[in-house]
Scaffold this active site. Structure first.
Site, PDB file in Angstrom:
ATOM      1  N   GLU A 190       0.886  -1.180   0.000  1.00 26.22           N
ATOM      2  CA  GLU A 190       0.000   0.000   0.000  1.00 26.22           C
ATOM      3  C   GLU A 190       0.914   1.217   0.000  1.00 26.22           C
ATOM      4  OE1 GLU A 190      -3.170  -0.099  -0.320  1.00 26.22           O
ATOM      5  OE2 GLU A 190      -3.811  -2.054   0.401  1.00 26.22           O
TER       6      GLU A 190
ATOM      7  N   CYS B  43      -2.456   9.125   2.097  1.00 27.04           N
ATOM      8  CA  CYS B  43      -2.090   8.531   0.809  1.00 27.04           C
ATOM      9  C   CYS B  43      -3.132   8.888  -0.235  1.00 27.04           C
ATOM     10  CB  CYS B  43      -1.950   7.028   0.937  1.00 27.04           C
ATOM     11  SG  CYS B  43      -3.390   6.262   1.664  1.00 27.04           S
TER      12      CYS B  43
HETATM   13  P1  NAD Z   1       8.073   5.439   4.744  1.00 27.63           P
HETATM   14  O1  NAD Z   1       8.154   4.657   3.487  1.00 27.63           O
HETATM   15  O2  NAD Z   1       9.156   6.392   5.054  1.00 27.63           O
HETATM   16  O3  NAD Z   1       7.961   4.453   5.997  1.00 27.63           O
HETATM   17  C1  NAD Z   1       6.902   3.513   6.099  1.00 27.63           C
HETATM   18  C2  NAD Z   1       7.357   2.343   6.946  1.00 27.63           C
HETATM   19  O4  NAD Z   1       8.290   1.554   6.209  1.00 27.63           O
HETATM   20  C3  NAD Z   1       8.080   2.734   8.236  1.00 27.63           C
HETATM   21  O5  NAD Z   1       7.661   1.866   9.258  1.00 27.63           O
HETATM   22  C4  NAD Z   1       9.545   2.516   7.878  1.00 27.63           C
HETATM   23  O6  NAD Z   1      10.369   2.263   8.986  1.00 27.63           O
HETATM   24  C5  NAD Z   1       9.451   1.298   6.990  1.00 27.63           C
HETATM   25  N1  NAD Z   1      10.546   1.100   6.034  1.00 27.63           N
HETATM   26  C6  NAD Z   1      11.168   2.047   5.295  1.00 27.63           C
HETATM   27  N2  NAD Z   1      12.066   1.450   4.470  1.00 27.63           N
HETATM   28  C7  NAD Z   1      12.001   0.121   4.694  1.00 27.63           C
HETATM   29  C8  NAD Z   1      12.679  -1.020   4.158  1.00 27.63           C
HETATM   30  N3  NAD Z   1      13.600  -0.888   3.210  1.00 27.63           N
HETATM   31  N4  NAD Z   1      12.355  -2.239   4.619  1.00 27.63           N
HETATM   32  C9  NAD Z   1      11.394  -2.392   5.555  1.00 27.63           C
HETATM   33  N5  NAD Z   1      10.730  -1.348   6.112  1.00 27.63           N
HETATM   34  C10 NAD Z   1      11.027  -0.109   5.682  1.00 27.63           C
HETATM   35  O7  NAD Z   1       6.652   6.209   4.702  1.00 27.63           O
HETATM   36  P2  NAD Z   1       6.083   7.330   5.675  1.00 27.63           P
HETATM   37  O8  NAD Z   1       6.803   8.607   5.440  1.00 27.63           O
HETATM   38  O9  NAD Z   1       5.957   6.806   7.055  1.00 27.63           O
HETATM   39  O10 NAD Z   1       4.573   7.448   5.122  1.00 27.63           O
HETATM   40  C11 NAD Z   1       4.198   8.248   4.047  1.00 27.63           C
HETATM   41  C12 NAD Z   1       4.062   7.430   2.779  1.00 27.63           C
HETATM   42  O11 NAD Z   1       3.182   6.328   2.982  1.00 27.63           O
HETATM   43  C13 NAD Z   1       3.438   8.217   1.640  1.00 27.63           C
HETATM   44  O12 NAD Z   1       4.105   7.921   0.452  1.00 27.63           O
HETATM   45  C14 NAD Z   1       2.003   7.719   1.608  1.00 27.63           C
HETATM   46  O13 NAD Z   1       1.350   7.882   0.373  1.00 27.63           O
HETATM   47  C15 NAD Z   1       2.198   6.280   1.959  1.00 27.63           C
HETATM   48  N6  NAD Z   1       0.980   5.678   2.481  1.00 27.63           N
HETATM   49  C16 NAD Z   1       0.283   4.826   1.676  1.00 27.63           C
HETATM   50  C17 NAD Z   1      -0.914   4.287   2.100  1.00 27.63           C
HETATM   51  C18 NAD Z   1      -1.728   3.376   1.220  1.00 27.63           C
HETATM   52  O14 NAD Z   1      -2.619   2.711   1.743  1.00 27.63           O
HETATM   53  N7  NAD Z   1      -1.480   3.305  -0.087  1.00 27.63           N
HETATM   54  C19 NAD Z   1      -1.384   4.586   3.388  1.00 27.63           C
HETATM   55  C20 NAD Z   1      -0.633   5.441   4.199  1.00 27.63           C
HETATM   56  C21 NAD Z   1       0.548   5.980   3.727  1.00 27.63           C
END
Ligand code: NAD
Length: 507
Positions: free
Chosen positions: A263, A297
């Site tokens: 997601e 998102c």
């Molecule tokens: P992020 O990608 O920085 O972090 C999200 C999570 O992923 C965190 O828990 C982080 O520690 C983890 N993470 C990061 N890199 C990783 C890796 N290589 N391996 C495993 N885990 C890893 O995102 P954010 O800044 O917290 O959130 C914002 C983003 O999330 C935006 O792009 C938004 O659109 C997206 N989002 C999408 C949805 C959806 O349902 N499509 C919902 C909410 C947020």
């Protein structure tokens, strides 16, 4: 002054955590400082898990799964019902903690907890509705059917902007489907995760016979996420976050043939057609673009306005933008709270610079000084001549790019001409336009709405998007199937052995 605002946020957070029965040692004295985006104040110090600790949690979750898969699904539903009861009782406190830790307005913080309650209710019903098909077989005295079985440990990685609801969409379904759960919350929002874990533990205590380690939290940044993703004991990872994260996670899971439910980032659009009800449209656009300070998102980021309406509608929108109050999300008059941190603020300013360089006319977008080190901005409206590179990428901040269009084909083409296919809307009272937009030749997004904005989904539908958002589906409809393994069973109740397709093999 209102007592709420005279109290340091750290004290307020500590009070909430205490009421939510979170052990003090889990949020104090740790190696990671947790800051409230409201003022930048430190509100907790949590412990990051080491790789060995993560492995031990996964091992325990695997053991829990071996027991839990044998518990009848409606009984598993009872645990989720108890969790829903805990959430009902704690809604105000948990909602406020979401506000303090993620910076959402109080109404949005409460809404997020309500979403958790709703998915629990849904999962309780689902626990009596997990079913497979019986299929006509070509062989006499045979029966063919499919059965759905628990999968194993489900790893949940979540983003800061839905710090608790995303876990519940996954966990409520995963648990009734017979799985155990290991949750890696965002490193920016670990306190709400600890609070949810405390509520889950309370539900487990009332349930009496749930195995230890059925659902756990592992704290830390991407390294902890990577450890979860790399583990062969985790057959499904549901990961919510940026497209960059998905690009890192997806190949690791593919390499070990594990399942992924991704997601990821969106870049959502709305089309305003000539027949639109403009009062309704204005509210729909304003909430979708500015709500949650543009940090959903599904936030509306691109607006295509028919040329016949453009000047008048954009004028009204500018007034709405100028009138919206930005500030401390604990005050009910503020509809826009802070950005999560400085990096987010800088990213927004970079995008606005890029838009200006590409000829965009920017209104708003500047910093609003509210308190301490909180990063507050006035939402930005940017008029663009064309859908240039900056418009085609997701900037996770309140920027709405506005463009004009001439006919519906052009608007649909623009809606679809980005790498992200998460959510979309059309505002129209023309039935042909509405139906075209949701048809096979319309929006290419996982969510396509008519006369409501693209943000703010209900749990009854399947939630997720196409293209860069990753194709995952969570919450309602048949999303539960992602959390189970399907077996096709053919049972011969006759005395002969006919082979399929008439093949002969007589010995
Ligand atoms: P992020 O990608 O920085 O972090 C999200 C999570 O992923 C965190 O828990 C982080 O520690 C983890 N993470 C990061 N890199 C990783 C890796 N290589 N391996 C495993 N885990 C890893 O995102 P954010 O800044 O917290 O959130 C914002 C983003 O999330 C935006 O792009 C938004 O659109 C997206 N989002 C999408 C949805 C959806 O349902 N499509 C919902 C909410 C947020």
């Amino acid at each position: 002054m209102n007592a709420l605002f005279s109290m340091p946020i750290a004290e307020e957070a500590a009070g909430l955590l205490k009421r939510l029965e979170v052990p003090v040692a889990s949020f104090s004295g740790g190696n990671r400082a947790v800051r409230s985006p409201i003022t930048g104040e430190v509100i907790g110090e949590v412990h990051d898990q080491t790789a060995d600790e993560v492995a031990a949690v996964i091992d325990l979750a695997h053991q829990a799964f071996l027991t839990w898969r044998k518990v009848p699904a409606p009984r598993r539903g009872e645990l989720v019902r108890l969790l829903g009861e805990e959430l009902r009782g704690a809604k105000a406190d948990l909602g406020m903690l979401v506000t303090l830790e993620a910076g959402k307005t109080i109404s949005e913080g409460l809404g997020e907890v309500q979403e958790m309650i709703d998915i629990c209710d849904y999962a309780v019903g689902l626990s009596r509705q997990i079913f497979g098909l019986t299929i006509a077989t070509e062989r006499a005295d045979h029966r063919m059917m499919e059965t759905w079985h628990p999968l194993g440990v489900v790893g949940v990685i979540s983003a800061f902007n839905f710090p608790v609801a995303v876990w519940s969409w996954n966990a409520a379904l995963a648990l009734v489907c017979g799985n155990s759960v290991v949750w890696k919350p965002s490193e920016k929002t670990p306190l709400t995760a600890l609070a949810v874990q405390a509520l889950f533990d309370r539900a487990v205590a009332k349930f009496a016979d749930a195995p230890a380690g059925l659902s756990s939290v592992v704290g830390g940044d991407r390294q902890v996420g990577e450890a979860l993703v790399a583990s062969n004991k985790v057959p499904l990872i549901s990961a919510t976050g940026s497209t960059a994260m998905g690009r890192a996670v997806g190949p690791v899971l593919a390499a070990r043939f594990a399942r992924s439910l991704l997601e990821l980032g969106g870049n959502n659009a709305a089309i305003i057609a000539p027949s639109a009800d403009l009062d309704l449209t204005l509210r729909g656009v304003a909430f979708a673009a500015m709500g949650t300070a543009g940090q959903r998102c599904t936030t509306l980021r691109r607006l295509f306005v028919h040329e016949s309406l453009y000047d008048g509608f954009v004028e009204r929108l500018k007034k709405a933008y100028a009138s919206v109050s930005v500030g401390d999300p604990r005050k009910s008059e503020n509809l826009v709270g802070p950005l999560i941190d400085k990096a987010s603020f800088d990213g927004m300013q970079r995008a606005l610079d890029d838009a200006r360089a590409a000829g965009g006319k920017v209104s708003g977008g500047g910093e609003v000084h509210v308190a301490g080190e909180g990063y507050y901005v006035r939402p930005a409206l940017v008029e663009m001549e064309a859908q240039v590179a900056v418009v085609r990428r997701e900037t996770f901040a309140p920027i709405l790019y506005v463009m004009r269009y001439r006919d519906l084909d052009e608007a649909i083409a623009l809606n679809n001409d980005v790498p992200q296919g998460l959510s979309s809307s059309i505002f129209t009272n023309d039935m042909r336009e509405a139906e075209r937009f949701v048809s096979a030749t319309g929006s290419d997004c996982g969510i396509a709405n008519v006369n409501i904005g693209p943000s703010g989904a209900e749990i009854g539908g399947a939630f997720g998007g196409e293209k860069e958002p990753g194709g995952g589906r969570e919450a309602g409809s048949d999303s539960w199937r992602a959390y189970m393994r399907r077996a096709t069973n053919t049972v011969n109740y006759g005395a002969t052995l006919p082979l399929a397709q008439g093949v002969k093999f007589d010995i």
